[in-house]
Motif scaffolding. Structure first.
Motif, PDB file in Angstrom:
ATOM      1  N   ASP A   1      51.139  74.112  53.170  1.00 56.49           N
ATOM      2  CA  ASP A   1      50.962  73.159  52.077  1.00 56.49           C
ATOM      3  C   ASP A   1      52.316  72.513  51.824  1.00 56.49           C
ATOM      4  O   ASP A   1      53.258  73.188  51.385  1.00 56.49           O
ATOM      5  CB  ASP A   1      50.460  73.849  50.810  1.00 56.49           C
ATOM      6  N   LEU A   2      52.444  71.229  52.102  1.00 54.58           N
ATOM      7  CA  LEU A   2      53.740  70.563  52.117  1.00 54.58           C
ATOM      8  C   LEU A   2      53.854  69.495  51.042  1.00 54.58           C
ATOM      9  O   LEU A   2      52.855  68.916  50.606  1.00 54.58           O
ATOM     10  CB  LEU A   2      53.984  69.907  53.493  1.00 54.58           C
ATOM     11  N   THR A   3      55.095  69.237  50.650  1.00 51.44           N
ATOM     12  CA  THR A   3      55.425  68.106  49.783  1.00 51.44           C
ATOM     13  C   THR A   3      55.960  66.979  50.649  1.00 51.44           C
ATOM     14  O   THR A   3      56.840  67.200  51.484  1.00 51.44           O
ATOM     15  CB  THR A   3      56.487  68.506  48.742  1.00 51.44           C
ATOM     16  N   VAL A   4      55.422  65.796  50.459  1.00 54.34           N
ATOM     17  CA  VAL A   4      55.815  64.657  51.295  1.00 54.34           C
ATOM     18  C   VAL A   4      56.129  63.450  50.408  1.00 54.34           C
ATOM     19  O   VAL A   4      55.678  63.354  49.270  1.00 54.34           O
ATOM     20  CB  VAL A   4      54.697  64.276  52.294  1.00 54.34           C
TER      21      VAL A   4
ATOM     22  N   GLU B   1      44.534  57.375  54.632  1.00 60.21           N
ATOM     23  CA  GLU B   1      44.099  57.732  55.989  1.00 60.21           C
ATOM     24  C   GLU B   1      44.943  58.852  56.572  1.00 60.21           C
ATOM     25  O   GLU B   1      44.431  59.797  57.181  1.00 60.21           O
ATOM     26  CB  GLU B   1      44.174  56.494  56.892  1.00 60.21           C
ATOM     27  N   VAL B   2      46.265  58.764  56.356  1.00 63.39           N
ATOM     28  CA  VAL B   2      47.167  59.789  56.886  1.00 63.39           C
ATOM     29  C   VAL B   2      46.909  61.127  56.200  1.00 63.39           C
ATOM     30  O   VAL B   2      46.940  62.187  56.850  1.00 63.39           O
ATOM     31  CB  VAL B   2      48.630  59.343  56.690  1.00 63.39           C
ATOM     32  N   PHE B   3      46.642  61.099  54.899  1.00 61.81           N
ATOM     33  CA  PHE B   3      46.312  62.335  54.190  1.00 61.81           C
ATOM     34  C   PHE B   3      45.051  62.968  54.765  1.00 61.81           C
ATOM     35  O   PHE B   3      44.986  64.177  55.001  1.00 61.81           O
ATOM     36  CB  PHE B   3      46.116  62.044  52.694  1.00 61.81           C
ATOM     37  N   CYS B   4      44.036  62.155  54.976  1.00 59.70           N
ATOM     38  CA  CYS B   4      42.739  62.665  55.416  1.00 59.70           C
ATOM     39  C   CYS B   4      42.787  63.320  56.795  1.00 59.70           C
ATOM     40  O   CYS B   4      41.982  64.208  57.093  1.00 59.70           O
ATOM     41  CB  CYS B   4      41.702  61.543  55.414  1.00 59.70           C
TER      42      CYS B   4
ATOM     43  N   VAL C   1      47.742  71.085  58.293  1.00 56.75           N
ATOM     44  CA  VAL C   1      48.539  71.178  57.070  1.00 56.75           C
ATOM     45  C   VAL C   1      47.890  70.334  55.980  1.00 56.75           C
ATOM     46  O   VAL C   1      47.071  69.451  56.264  1.00 56.75           O
ATOM     47  CB  VAL C   1      49.998  70.705  57.286  1.00 56.75           C
ATOM     48  N   ARG C   2      48.267  70.645  54.722  1.00 55.44           N
ATOM     49  CA  ARG C   2      47.823  69.832  53.596  1.00 55.44           C
ATOM     50  C   ARG C   2      49.044  69.295  52.875  1.00 55.44           C
ATOM     51  O   ARG C   2      50.037  70.004  52.698  1.00 55.44           O
ATOM     52  CB  ARG C   2      46.989  70.660  52.609  1.00 55.44           C
ATOM     53  N   TYR C   3      48.973  68.050  52.469  1.00 56.78           N
ATOM     54  CA  TYR C   3      50.031  67.451  51.671  1.00 56.78           C
ATOM     55  C   TYR C   3      49.633  67.594  50.203  1.00 56.78           C
ATOM     56  O   TYR C   3      48.844  66.809  49.672  1.00 56.78           O
ATOM     57  CB  TYR C   3      50.213  65.982  52.045  1.00 56.78           C
ATOM     58  N   VAL C   4      50.165  68.621  49.544  1.00 58.55           N
ATOM     59  CA  VAL C   4      49.695  68.972  48.208  1.00 58.55           C
ATOM     60  C   VAL C   4      50.495  68.280  47.107  1.00 58.55           C
ATOM     61  O   VAL C   4      50.054  68.240  45.965  1.00 58.55           O
ATOM     62  CB  VAL C   4      49.752  70.503  48.005  1.00 58.55           C
TER      63      VAL C   4
ATOM     64  N   HIS D   1      40.455  59.350  44.751  1.00 58.43           N
ATOM     65  CA  HIS D   1      39.818  59.648  46.037  1.00 58.43           C
ATOM     66  C   HIS D   1      40.541  60.840  46.674  1.00 58.43           C
ATOM     67  O   HIS D   1      41.272  60.676  47.660  1.00 58.43           O
ATOM     68  CB  HIS D   1      39.867  58.445  46.980  1.00 58.43           C
ATOM     69  N   PRO D   2      40.389  62.034  46.131  1.00 59.94           N
ATOM     70  CA  PRO D   2      41.160  63.189  46.615  1.00 59.94           C
ATOM     71  C   PRO D   2      40.865  63.490  48.081  1.00 59.94           C
ATOM     72  O   PRO D   2      39.707  63.659  48.462  1.00 59.94           O
ATOM     73  CB  PRO D   2      40.706  64.335  45.700  1.00 59.94           C
ATOM     74  N   PRO D   3      41.907  63.536  48.932  1.00 57.17           N
ATOM     75  CA  PRO D   3      41.686  63.844  50.354  1.00 57.17           C
ATOM     76  C   PRO D   3      41.364  65.314  50.588  1.00 57.17           C
ATOM     77  O   PRO D   3      40.811  65.672  51.614  1.00 57.17           O
ATOM     78  CB  PRO D   3      43.026  63.460  51.002  1.00 57.17           C
ATOM     79  N   TYR D   4      41.717  66.189  49.619  1.00 64.63           N
ATOM     80  CA  TYR D   4      41.418  67.610  49.694  1.00 64.63           C
ATOM     81  C   TYR D   4      40.681  68.011  48.416  1.00 64.63           C
ATOM     82  O   TYR D   4      40.684  67.282  47.419  1.00 64.63           O
ATOM     83  CB  TYR D   4      42.691  68.444  49.830  1.00 64.63           C
TER      84      TYR D   4
END
Length: 529
Positions: free
Chosen positions: A176-179, A262-265, A273-276, A293-296
């Motif tokens: 779970d990453l911060t971006v 799109e990149v999140f999805c 990985v998830r960008y949280v 529009h939550p990707p997760y």
């Protein structure tokens, strides 16, 4: 062709080659290394060379003519014909590519033109100034760019995958990453036909984790439009076989949020990985779009002291709004506030200096502070993130795809890939790309990339040292003033985590007081010279 004294000439040539090597570079070289390169030779000089050798056909001193047998861009095949026996010898200026009919010199020119931010017309001007043959025709030039793009795409994906794993490793194997994310239009204004978006890690050494592009135009479709009414069958065949570059049909202003979404999805499928947590600017509505529009299934947010962040932000405005009769330094930090420093040392500070900003000007600026420094806006950036990495990457990308010049989506994607590779892994990483494309890097190509990499690291080191001097200069003052700061002190509140090249807002204010010698730097964001 044979020489009249092959052994002595060979020895002399070897000595001459060594002499040339020693003049061109200080380190000891292998003769075979330097032969793996290209040189520019005047045709008149080349024509005079065979006249010193024996013709392999009649064994007489060669005398004849030279004709251009084939020319394709910078590739030239010459035919040397002996007037006496009519025997001929062929000489080519570049080998063919190992995977096709293209010639290496033209493919190198295509990559080089993108690295320099030149289109075909720009390349034509350069070659014209050098009195070299013109580049291949426009359609062939585009074909070469598409050929190069396949290799660049593969290298870009490898670089970004490695960057993701580095970010995971630094996060103690958490996936779970911060971006930080940002988008850019290819040309200025809100009507650009092409756009790009990137996500960067927030690690100690930030890198590009993912990138995408969108285009509202396909040059091939536009060019084939004339076939629609002339030959419907041929047009239908074309439409079904070609890779269309048109992948976006909305307004240009909505490109960024769509691309970031799109990149999140695709993060789970692509990298597992998830960008949280997302760090973004406030001009593209990306944050609100991701929220609606939550990707997760759920997105976590970083937690910290919002009140301190609010006070630190407004301290800038209040500091400059202060007067002798109405000092407003309660939220200032002694590290950069000259009023608190003077008070600490028992001196009197006067606000009527020439460097102060008139209150009338500050009153005009105040609405901007209300918008950007409200608790609602600041709540989005708690955790201290910034988009400095994205902006630095964009500046590197602009050297290859400048805003003032339109380019096709193919060249845009190539520029995006090359800039990602260079930003993540340095110019030395181009050696692997060139080895994949040409099976051999080439001596002077490797030498060039090595020097560019050294210059890039040197520029970054200079900036780091300058910032280190700025921070060290104020350490003693900060330590002494700990009692005055009291509970209001939150050292490093805005210091961007996992980014050693970033400064907090107090250090930005301190930079205003630096001398010209301290502030000047030859560093360009993105590390490119």
């Amino acid at each position: 062709m044979k020489t009249r004294s092959s052994s002595s000439s060979s020895s002399a040539n070897d000595e001459s080659m060594v002499s040339i090597q020693n003049q061109s570079t200080p380190k000891k070289l292998n003769i075979e290394d330097t032969l793996n390169s290209n040189v520019i030779i005047p045709m008149n000089s080349l024509l005079s060379l065979p006249k010193q050798f024996q013709c392999p056909g009649c064994h007489m001193l060669w005398d004849g003519s030279v004709t251009i047998k084939e020319r394709n861009g910078l590739y030239v095949q010459l035919e040397f014909t002996c007037d006496n026996c009519k025997s001929s010898t062929l000489l080519y200026s570049s080998p063919s590519m190992p995977t096709g009919r293209r010639h290496e010199i033209n493919v190198r020119l295509a990559i080089g033109s993108t690295l320099c931010g030149l289109g075909r017309s720009g390349v034509m001007k350069l070659l014209g100034a050098l009195n070299l043959p013109l580049p291949v025709q426009e359609n062939k030039f585009q074909e070469v760019q598409e050929y190069v793009l396949n290799f660049v795409d593969n290298a870009q994906e490898q670089s970004m995958t490695a960057a993701v794993e580095e970010a995971v490793l630094e996060a103690d194997s958490a996936r779970d990453l911060t971006v930080s994310g940002d988008g850019a239009w290819l040309t200025s204004g809100h009507s650009s036909l092409h756009g790009i978006a990137t996500l960067c890690s927030s690690t100690t050494n930030p890198k590009i984790l993912d990138a995408t592009w969108c285009s509202k135009k396909c040059c091939k479709c536009q060019g084939a439009e004339s076939l629609r009414h002339v030959n419907a069958d041929l047009y239908s065949t074309f439409q079904s076989n070609h890779e269309c570059q048109l992948n976006f049909s909305g307004a240009s202003g909505t490109m960024e949020k769509e691309m970031v979404y799109e990149v999140f999805c695709q993060s789970l499928l692509k990298y597992n990985v998830r960008y949280v947590s997302y760090i973004g600017d406030g001009d593209a509505k990306v944050h609100s779009y991701l929220t609606s529009h939550p990707p997760y299934p759920a997105t976590r947010e970083s937690k910290t002291d919002l009140d301190h962040l609010y006070k630190r932000s407004w301290a800038i405005f209040k500091h400059h709004y202060s007067t002798d009769n109405e000092p407003m330094h309660d939220w200032c930090d002694v590290q950069w506030c000259k009023y608190l420093q003077a008070k600490l040392n028992g001196r009197t500070y006067y606000h009527n200096s020439k460097s102060n900003i008139p209150r009338s000007c500050l009153d005009m600026i105040k609405p901007v502070f209300h918008e950007l420094c409200s608790k609602t806006s600041l709540a989005r950036v708690i955790g201290g993130g910034s988009q400095n990495v994205n902006e630095a990457f964009h500046s590197l990308l602009r050297t290859m795809a400048p805003k003032h010049r339109f380019c096709s989506s193919t060249i845009l994607r190539t520029a995006l890939g090359l800039s990602t590779i260079i930003y993540n892994d340095g110019y030395d990483s181009l050696e692997k790309l060139f080895a994949d494309v040409f099976s051999s890097v080439g001596y002077f190509s490797a030498e060039c990339f090595s020097r560019l990499g050294t210059m890039r690291k040197s520029s970054a080191l200079k900036l780091a040292k300058r910032r280190s001097r700025t921070k060290t200069k104020n350490v003693a003052t900060t330590t002494t003033a700990a009692d005055i700061s009291g509970s209001e002190s939150d050292d490093g509140m805005l210091l961007i985590p996992n980014n050693k090249d970033s400064l907090d807002i107090t250090q930005d204010i301190m930079a205003l007081a630096l001398s010209d010698n301290d502030t000047n730097s030859d560093y360009e964001p993105g590390g490119d010279e």
